[in-house]
Design a protein around this motif. Structure first.
Motif, PDB file in Angstrom:
ATOM      1  N   LYS A  49       0.842  -1.193   0.000  1.00 55.14           N
ATOM      2  CA  LYS A  49       0.000   0.000   0.000  1.00 55.14           C
ATOM      3  C   LYS A  49       0.877   1.244   0.000  1.00 55.14           C
ATOM      4  N   ASP A  50       0.576   2.173  -0.913  1.00 58.76           N
ATOM      5  CA  ASP A  50       1.276   3.460  -0.981  1.00 58.76           C
ATOM      6  C   ASP A  50       2.788   3.282  -1.049  1.00 58.76           C
ATOM      7  N   GLY A  51       3.231   2.305  -1.821  1.00 57.93           N
ATOM      8  CA  GLY A  51       4.656   2.102  -2.018  1.00 57.93           C
ATOM      9  C   GLY A  51       5.372   1.436  -0.855  1.00 57.93           C
ATOM     10  N   LYS A  52       4.620   0.813   0.058  1.00 57.78           N
ATOM     11  CA  LYS A  52       5.222   0.192   1.219  1.00 57.78           C
ATOM     12  C   LYS A  52       4.666  -1.213   1.430  1.00 57.78           C
ATOM     13  N   PHE A  53       5.479  -2.042   2.079  1.00 58.50           N
ATOM     14  CA  PHE A  53       5.034  -3.354   2.542  1.00 58.50           C
ATOM     15  C   PHE A  53       4.448  -3.131   3.927  1.00 58.50           C
ATOM     16  N   VAL A  54       3.119  -3.235   4.055  1.00 56.55           N
ATOM     17  CA  VAL A  54       2.418  -2.823   5.263  1.00 56.55           C
ATOM     18  C   VAL A  54       2.028  -4.050   6.084  1.00 56.55           C
ATOM     19  N   PHE A  55       2.413  -4.056   7.359  1.00 54.56           N
ATOM     20  CA  PHE A  55       2.100  -5.164   8.256  1.00 54.56           C
ATOM     21  C   PHE A  55       0.724  -4.956   8.876  1.00 54.56           C
ATOM     22  N   ALA A  56      -0.090  -5.996   8.907  1.00 56.55           N
ATOM     23  CA  ALA A  56      -1.396  -5.913   9.559  1.00 56.55           C
ATOM     24  C   ALA A  56      -1.210  -5.908  11.074  1.00 56.55           C
ATOM     25  N   PRO A  57      -2.161  -5.352  11.815  1.00 60.12           N
ATOM     26  CA  PRO A  57      -2.041  -5.307  13.280  1.00 60.12           C
ATOM     27  C   PRO A  57      -2.014  -6.708  13.887  1.00 60.12           C
ATOM     28  N   GLY A  58      -1.165  -6.861  14.890  1.00 55.66           N
ATOM     29  CA  GLY A  58      -1.152  -8.093  15.676  1.00 55.66           C
ATOM     30  C   GLY A  58      -1.028  -9.357  14.849  1.00 55.66           C
ATOM     31  N   ARG A  59      -1.970 -10.267  15.074  1.00 57.01           N
ATOM     32  CA  ARG A  59      -1.953 -11.558  14.382  1.00 57.01           C
ATOM     33  C   ARG A  59      -3.054 -11.653  13.334  1.00 57.01           C
ATOM     34  N   THR A  60      -3.403 -10.550  12.742  1.00 54.68           N
ATOM     35  CA  THR A  60      -4.442 -10.541  11.708  1.00 54.68           C
ATOM     36  C   THR A  60      -4.126 -11.582  10.628  1.00 54.68           C
ATOM     37  N   PRO A  61      -5.064 -12.479  10.306  1.00 57.32           N
ATOM     38  CA  PRO A  61      -4.798 -13.501   9.291  1.00 57.32           C
ATOM     39  C   PRO A  61      -5.187 -13.041   7.889  1.00 57.32           C
ATOM     40  N   ASN A  62      -4.725 -13.771   6.903  1.00 53.22           N
ATOM     41  CA  ASN A  62      -5.229 -13.663   5.538  1.00 53.22           C
ATOM     42  C   ASN A  62      -5.143 -15.055   4.904  1.00 53.22           C
ATOM     43  N   GLU A  63      -5.407 -15.137   3.621  1.00 52.23           N
ATOM     44  CA  GLU A  63      -5.417 -16.455   2.979  1.00 52.23           C
ATOM     45  C   GLU A  63      -4.054 -17.136   3.082  1.00 52.23           C
ATOM     46  N   LEU A  64      -2.975 -16.388   2.865  1.00 49.44           N
ATOM     47  CA  LEU A  64      -1.638 -16.984   2.908  1.00 49.44           C
ATOM     48  C   LEU A  64      -1.312 -17.514   4.298  1.00 49.44           C
ATOM     49  N   THR A  65      -1.674 -16.787   5.350  1.00 49.59           N
ATOM     50  CA  THR A  65      -1.329 -17.255   6.692  1.00 49.59           C
ATOM     51  C   THR A  65      -2.016 -18.577   7.028  1.00 49.59           C
ATOM     52  N   THR A  66      -3.174 -18.848   6.406  1.00 48.79           N
ATOM     53  CA  THR A  66      -3.843 -20.133   6.662  1.00 48.79           C
ATOM     54  C   THR A  66      -3.106 -21.291   6.012  1.00 48.79           C
ATOM     55  N   TRP A  67      -2.210 -21.000   5.084  1.00 46.29           N
ATOM     56  CA  TRP A  67      -1.414 -22.040   4.440  1.00 46.29           C
ATOM     57  C   TRP A  67      -0.103 -22.299   5.183  1.00 46.29           C
ATOM     58  N   ILE A  68       0.227 -21.450   6.151  1.00 48.77           N
ATOM     59  CA  ILE A  68       1.507 -21.514   6.852  1.00 48.77           C
ATOM     60  C   ILE A  68       1.340 -22.231   8.183  1.00 48.77           C
ATOM     61  N   SER A  69       2.186 -23.222   8.431  1.00 51.67           N
ATOM     62  CA  SER A  69       2.211 -23.898   9.729  1.00 51.67           C
ATOM     63  C   SER A  69       3.640 -23.892  10.263  1.00 51.67           C
ATOM     64  N   LEU A  70       3.780 -23.936  11.590  1.00 46.13           N
ATOM     65  CA  LEU A  70       5.076 -23.859  12.262  1.00 46.13           C
ATOM     66  C   LEU A  70       5.224 -25.038  13.207  1.00 46.13           C
ATOM     67  N   ASP A  71       6.413 -25.626  13.265  1.00 45.50           N
ATOM     68  CA  ASP A  71       6.591 -26.754  14.182  1.00 45.50           C
ATOM     69  C   ASP A  71       6.779 -26.297  15.628  1.00 45.50           C
ATOM     70  N   HIS A  72       7.110 -25.009  15.836  1.00 48.64           N
ATOM     71  CA  HIS A  72       7.172 -24.431  17.179  1.00 48.64           C
ATOM     72  C   HIS A  72       6.538 -23.044  17.136  1.00 48.64           C
ATOM     73  N   THR A  73       5.644 -22.790  18.067  1.00 51.62           N
ATOM     74  CA  THR A  73       5.047 -21.454  18.162  1.00 51.62           C
ATOM     75  C   THR A  73       5.500 -20.721  19.422  1.00 51.62           C
ATOM     76  N   LYS A  74       6.207 -21.419  20.324  1.00 49.05           N
ATOM     77  CA  LYS A  74       6.789 -20.806  21.511  1.00 49.05           C
ATOM     78  C   LYS A  74       8.223 -21.279  21.662  1.00 49.05           C
TER      79      LYS A  74
END
Length: 299
Positions: A49-74
């Motif tokens: 957006k507006d020439g920048k890579f903009v991070f969503a607040p907190g842990r806001t999800p989108n379609e791509l994040t639903t495809w991502i899994s992690l073997d450790h979250t802590k």
């Protein structure tokens, strides 16, 4: 395809895959603190957006994040400690064509605010993810430089602003540098780096600015060479320009011509800040071939 020679792929996850493809990346989260830390690891949405890579607040999800899994979250990190995390990105077979954006974060926070209203601090570092999905091979990436305008800021700093147009099919992160030389060749200044990074989605336009640190630069005609780069793509604009005398004023558009005979090197620098860094080594397997890419990113 291998991205070992792509500078963007060394600091971000940048990939193109067919629907139904799964691949992995291995993270190393490194603490620079002298204390023990508990880190949270997660993926969150992002957009261009507006020439920048903009991070969503907190842990806001989108379609791509639903495809991502992690073997450790802590992660429990010792002082100056490190830990490895593996992330898997699995693209559904029915995924539509297009590019998606996200960030994989490692986050630490102070104790929660107490009854006296103390403020909790959150520190996080992350790796941008640019994932394009579609049949066939990698879509082409390209951009072009448009009009170049000299100006002088309200503080009297000479500045050059150039239009850039992403006329390719992938998002770009554009940086570069400017060099100046007077007409008789007696004075050369620069190179000066662009102010920040311009991030453009396909078919987006934006402006790249370069500040000249010499405020007392003579008000004369200058030969210039502007080199902009995103990954392996480099574009050059060159010609002549004249900075305005008045503060806060714009000069006439530069006259474009042949590049200057200068030996210029674009060198990237990663700013290491905060108390965590993230180093990632990934392996992608597709159609029986293996591509290895080392990435490093800190914010």
């Amino acid at each position: 395809m291998s991205r070992a020679d792509d500078p963007r792929a060394r600091i971000y996850i940048v990939d193109h895959v067919n629907p139904g493809t799964a691949f992995t990346r291995r993270f190393q989260v490194v603490s620079t603190s002298s204390n023990k830390l508990r880190a949270q690891v997660y993926a969150a949405a992002a957009e261009l957006k507006d020439g920048k890579f903009v991070f969503a607040p907190g842990r806001t999800p989108n379609e791509l994040t639903t495809w991502i899994s992690l073997d450790h979250t802590k992660l429990d990190l010792k002082p100056q400690g490190r830990a490895t995390v593996t992330t898997r990105i699995a693209v559904p077979k029915k995924a539509s064509e297009g590019e998606r954006y996200a960030v994989i974060w490692a986050e630490v926070s102070s104790a929660k605010p107490g009854p006296n209203g103390n403020v909790a601090q959150v520190h996080r570092v992350g790796i941008r993810t640019y994932l394009d999905v579609g049949p066939g091979g990698e879509p082409p990436s390209d951009f072009k430089i448009g009009q170049v305008i000299p100006q002088r800021t309200e503080d009297g700093v000479p500045q050059v602003v150039a239009d850039a147009h992403n006329n390719g099919k992938r998002a770009l992160d554009i940086t570069g540098q400017l060099s100046l030389k007077d007409n008789n060749g007696s004075l050369s200044v620069g190179p000066y780096r662009t102010i920040g990074t311009l991030t453009l989605a396909p078919n987006q336009r934006g402006k790249v600015a370069v500040a000249v640190t010499e405020k007392d630069l003579p008000d004369r005609e200058w030969k210039f060479q502007l080199i902009l780069k995103s990954g392996k793509i480099t574009r050059t604009a060159a010609g002549t320009l004249t900075f305005p005398e008045e503060r806060g004023a714009f000069g006439l558009p530069a006259t474009l011509g042949e590049p200057l005979p200068l030996a210029l090197t674009l060198a990237g620098a990663l700013a290491v800040a905060g108390i965590l860094t993230v180093t990632v080594v990934g392996i992608r397997r597709q159609r029986g071939r293996t591509a290895r890419t080392a990435l490093h990113r800190s914010r």
